[in-house]
Design an enzyme around this catalytic site. Structure first.
Site, PDB file in Angstrom:
ATOM      1  N   LYS A  28      -7.824  -5.062   1.756  1.00 31.92           N
ATOM      2  CA  LYS A  28      -7.266  -3.801   2.285  1.00 31.92           C
ATOM      3  C   LYS A  28      -8.309  -3.079   3.153  1.00 31.92           C
ATOM      4  CE  LYS A  28      -6.561  -2.121  -1.877  1.00 31.92           C
ATOM      5  NZ  LYS A  28      -7.088  -3.210  -2.747  1.00 31.92           N
ATOM      6  N   ARG A  60      -1.116   4.190  -6.115  1.00 30.39           N
ATOM      7  CA  ARG A  60      -1.424   3.122  -7.065  1.00 30.39           C
ATOM      8  C   ARG A  60      -0.542   3.191  -8.299  1.00 30.39           C
ATOM      9  NH1 ARG A  60      -6.979   2.049  -5.404  1.00 30.39           N
ATOM     10  NH2 ARG A  60      -7.828   0.332  -6.584  1.00 30.39           N
ATOM     11  N   ARG A 109     -18.927  -9.539  -2.664  1.00 32.35           N
ATOM     12  CA  ARG A 109     -18.902  -8.523  -1.601  1.00 32.35           C
ATOM     13  C   ARG A 109     -20.189  -7.684  -1.569  1.00 32.35           C
ATOM     14  NH1 ARG A 109     -14.071  -4.471  -1.895  1.00 32.35           N
ATOM     15  NH2 ARG A 109     -14.752  -4.378  -4.056  1.00 32.35           N
ATOM     16  N   ARG A 148     -21.301  -2.457  -4.802  1.00 33.91           N
ATOM     17  CA  ARG A 148     -20.627  -1.445  -5.613  1.00 33.91           C
ATOM     18  C   ARG A 148     -20.863  -1.697  -7.099  1.00 33.91           C
ATOM     19  NH1 ARG A 148     -14.586  -1.116  -3.315  1.00 33.91           N
ATOM     20  NH2 ARG A 148     -14.134  -0.967  -5.544  1.00 33.91           N
ATOM     21  N   ARG A 175      -9.754  -3.988 -13.462  1.00 35.91           N
ATOM     22  CA  ARG A 175      -9.060  -3.484 -12.267  1.00 35.91           C
ATOM     23  C   ARG A 175      -7.807  -4.308 -11.993  1.00 35.91           C
ATOM     24  NH1 ARG A 175     -14.196  -3.650  -8.575  1.00 35.91           N
ATOM     25  NH2 ARG A 175     -12.744  -3.459  -6.840  1.00 35.91           N
TER      26      ARG A 175
HETATM   27  P1  AP5 Z   1     -12.099  -5.848   0.751  1.00 36.43           P
HETATM   28  O1  AP5 Z   1     -11.466  -5.658   2.079  1.00 36.43           O
HETATM   29  O2  AP5 Z   1     -13.343  -5.066   0.479  1.00 36.43           O
HETATM   30  O3  AP5 Z   1     -11.017  -5.692  -0.403  1.00 36.43           O
HETATM   31  P2  AP5 Z   1     -10.155  -4.444  -0.884  1.00 36.43           P
HETATM   32  O4  AP5 Z   1      -8.748  -4.870  -0.984  1.00 36.43           O
HETATM   33  O5  AP5 Z   1     -10.455  -3.234  -0.050  1.00 36.43           O
HETATM   34  O6  AP5 Z   1     -10.746  -4.326  -2.344  1.00 36.43           O
HETATM   35  P3  AP5 Z   1     -11.313  -3.140  -3.206  1.00 36.43           P
HETATM   36  O7  AP5 Z   1     -12.113  -3.793  -4.303  1.00 36.43           O
HETATM   37  O8  AP5 Z   1     -12.053  -2.128  -2.374  1.00 36.43           O
HETATM   38  O9  AP5 Z   1     -10.034  -2.547  -3.777  1.00 36.43           O
HETATM   39  P4  AP5 Z   1      -9.856  -1.752  -5.024  1.00 36.43           P
HETATM   40  O10 AP5 Z   1      -8.452  -1.406  -4.845  1.00 36.43           O
HETATM   41  O11 AP5 Z   1     -10.204  -2.372  -6.326  1.00 36.43           O
HETATM   42  O12 AP5 Z   1     -10.991  -0.626  -4.913  1.00 36.43           O
HETATM   43  P5  AP5 Z   1     -10.931   0.907  -4.532  1.00 36.43           P
HETATM   44  O13 AP5 Z   1     -12.190   1.236  -3.855  1.00 36.43           O
HETATM   45  O14 AP5 Z   1      -9.635   1.241  -3.869  1.00 36.43           O
HETATM   46  O15 AP5 Z   1     -12.432  -7.416   0.586  1.00 36.43           O
HETATM   47  C1  AP5 Z   1     -13.146  -7.894  -0.540  1.00 36.43           C
HETATM   48  C2  AP5 Z   1     -14.144  -8.964  -0.100  1.00 36.43           C
HETATM   49  O16 AP5 Z   1     -13.456 -10.124   0.364  1.00 36.43           O
HETATM   50  C3  AP5 Z   1     -15.055  -8.530   1.068  1.00 36.43           C
HETATM   51  O17 AP5 Z   1     -16.348  -9.032   0.851  1.00 36.43           O
HETATM   52  C4  AP5 Z   1     -14.423  -9.184   2.312  1.00 36.43           C
HETATM   53  O18 AP5 Z   1     -15.396  -9.523   3.285  1.00 36.43           O
HETATM   54  C5  AP5 Z   1     -13.745 -10.412   1.740  1.00 36.43           C
HETATM   55  N1  AP5 Z   1     -12.453 -10.707   2.372  1.00 36.43           N
HETATM   56  C6  AP5 Z   1     -11.493  -9.806   2.757  1.00 36.43           C
HETATM   57  N2  AP5 Z   1     -10.426 -10.448   3.278  1.00 36.43           N
HETATM   58  C7  AP5 Z   1     -10.710 -11.777   3.196  1.00 36.43           C
HETATM   59  C8  AP5 Z   1      -9.999 -12.964   3.575  1.00 36.43           C
HETATM   60  N3  AP5 Z   1      -8.778 -12.900   4.118  1.00 36.43           N
HETATM   61  N4  AP5 Z   1     -10.587 -14.153   3.350  1.00 36.43           N
HETATM   62  C9  AP5 Z   1     -11.838 -14.228   2.787  1.00 36.43           C
HETATM   63  N5  AP5 Z   1     -12.568 -13.143   2.428  1.00 36.43           N
HETATM   64  C10 AP5 Z   1     -12.004 -11.937   2.623  1.00 36.43           C
HETATM   65  O19 AP5 Z   1     -10.876   1.601  -5.981  1.00 36.43           O
HETATM   66  C11 AP5 Z   1     -11.998   1.599  -6.844  1.00 36.43           C
HETATM   67  C12 AP5 Z   1     -11.658   2.422  -8.095  1.00 36.43           C
HETATM   68  O20 AP5 Z   1     -11.380   3.797  -7.725  1.00 36.43           O
HETATM   69  C13 AP5 Z   1     -10.397   1.986  -8.867  1.00 36.43           C
HETATM   70  O21 AP5 Z   1     -10.690   0.944  -9.772  1.00 36.43           O
HETATM   71  C14 AP5 Z   1      -9.990   3.311  -9.555  1.00 36.43           C
HETATM   72  O22 AP5 Z   1     -10.771   3.556 -10.685  1.00 36.43           O
HETATM   73  C15 AP5 Z   1     -10.324   4.361  -8.503  1.00 36.43           C
HETATM   74  N6  AP5 Z   1      -9.173   4.644  -7.614  1.00 36.43           N
HETATM   75  C16 AP5 Z   1      -9.095   4.417  -6.260  1.00 36.43           C
HETATM   76  N7  AP5 Z   1      -7.899   4.807  -5.757  1.00 36.43           N
HETATM   77  C17 AP5 Z   1      -7.185   5.296  -6.811  1.00 36.43           C
HETATM   78  C18 AP5 Z   1      -5.873   5.809  -6.946  1.00 36.43           C
HETATM   79  N8  AP5 Z   1      -5.030   5.909  -5.882  1.00 36.43           N
HETATM   80  N9  AP5 Z   1      -5.452   6.201  -8.170  1.00 36.43           N
HETATM   81  C19 AP5 Z   1      -6.280   6.132  -9.253  1.00 36.43           C
HETATM   82  N10 AP5 Z   1      -7.540   5.618  -9.210  1.00 36.43           N
HETATM   83  C20 AP5 Z   1      -7.996   5.209  -7.990  1.00 36.43           C
END
Ligand code: AP5
Length: 218
Positions: free
Chosen positions: A13, A88, A127, A161, A172
């Site tokens: 994402k 979410r 990552r 992270r 997660r």
């Molecule tokens: P990347 O693009 O970084 O993945 P992502 O989908 O953004 O993953 P996140 O881990 O950031 O998502 P998340 O939803 O767990 O975390 P968030 O910060 O929102 O890609 C990952 C890796 O793969 C990278 O190294 C990239 O280079 C590689 N890659 C990407 N695409 C690829 C491909 N096609 N092929 C190969 N490699 C690829 O949330 C963190 C925490 O915050 C949550 O756990 C929760 O506690 C809290 N939180 C956030 N939002 C909310 C909400 N709305 N409600 C409640 N709690 C929340």
């Protein structure tokens, strides 16, 4: 154009949101990034969120909905935004519907990025990002052109992270399947959902997203 990128941790994402921001100027709104900033600043929200995030659980609907509502009001969101990691839960999706209606704004599309769970652990654990500009990398799938030097800003400092370890990723993923996956049905029933193959390469995923946007006249 206002869109949601929906998918589990590591689905890509953030990677795709950054590309869309660079290409079209849509603003990436990542609740994860906003919460991490609050944690680093030690603000009241950050203090509430810290332990929850370390366990891989979800921060309260009230907190994240408030953060997003305030951010969408900023002038830079007028020409379009990408919601990355929000909503979410079904409660957050309903709150988003209400807030957009109130602000006279519209959600154009929800793009679900589908990736198998085994692949996600590998993506998240490998990552890392540039400590200065935030450009994202992966030990296998996206290495800098010159080892140890950021492609974007030439910094040599990188960071990881705290929640990117195998144990937290499993938490997660559990949260995703229990609380976030029901949004696939929610948006499907409203005719807003398109699903893409998130297992493909970063470039091929971008192409699938572009095809969807082409269909919407972008
Ligand atoms: P990347 O693009 O970084 O993945 P992502 O989908 O953004 O993953 P996140 O881990 O950031 O998502 P998340 O939803 O767990 O975390 P968030 O910060 O929102 O890609 C990952 C890796 O793969 C990278 O190294 C990239 O280079 C590689 N890659 C990407 N695409 C690829 C491909 N096609 N092929 C190969 N490699 C690829 O949330 C963190 C925490 O915050 C949550 O756990 C929760 O506690 C809290 N939180 C956030 N939002 C909310 C909400 N709305 N409600 C409640 N709690 C929340």
């Amino acid at each position: 154009m206002n869109l949601i990128l929906l998918g589990p941790p590591g689905a890509g994402k953030g990677t795709q949101a950054k590309t869309l921001q660079e290409k079209f100027g849509f603003i990436q709104l990542s609740t994860g990034d906003m919460l991490r900033t609050a944690v680093a600043a030690g603000s009241e929200i950050g203090q509430k969120a810290k332990a929850v995030m370390e366990r891989g659980e979800l921060v309260s609907d009230e907190i994240v909905t408030g953060i997003i509502s305030e951010r969408i009001d900023q002038p830079d969101c007028k020409d379009g935004f990408i919601l990355d990691g929000f909503p979410r839960t079904v409660a957050q999706a309903q709150a988003l519907d209400d807030m957009l209606a109130e602000k006279n704004m519209k959600l154009n599309i929800v793009i679900e990025m589908r990736v198998d769970d085994e692949k996600l652990v590998d993506r998240v654990v490998g990552r890392y990002t540039c400590a200065d500009c935030g450009e994202g990398y992966h030990v296998t799938y996206k290495r800098p052109a010159v080892e140890g030097v950021c492609d974007k800003c030439q910094s040599k400092e990188f960071k990881r992270r705290e929640d990117d370890n195998a144990e937290t990723v499993r938490g997660r993923l559990q949260s995703y399947h229990a609380q976030t996956a029901p949004l696939i049905t929610y948006y499907g029933a409203r005719g807003k959902l398109k699903t893409i193959d998130g297992m493909a390469s970063i470039k091929a995923v971008s192409e699938q997203i572009q095809e969807i946007l082409n269909g919407l006249g972008k």
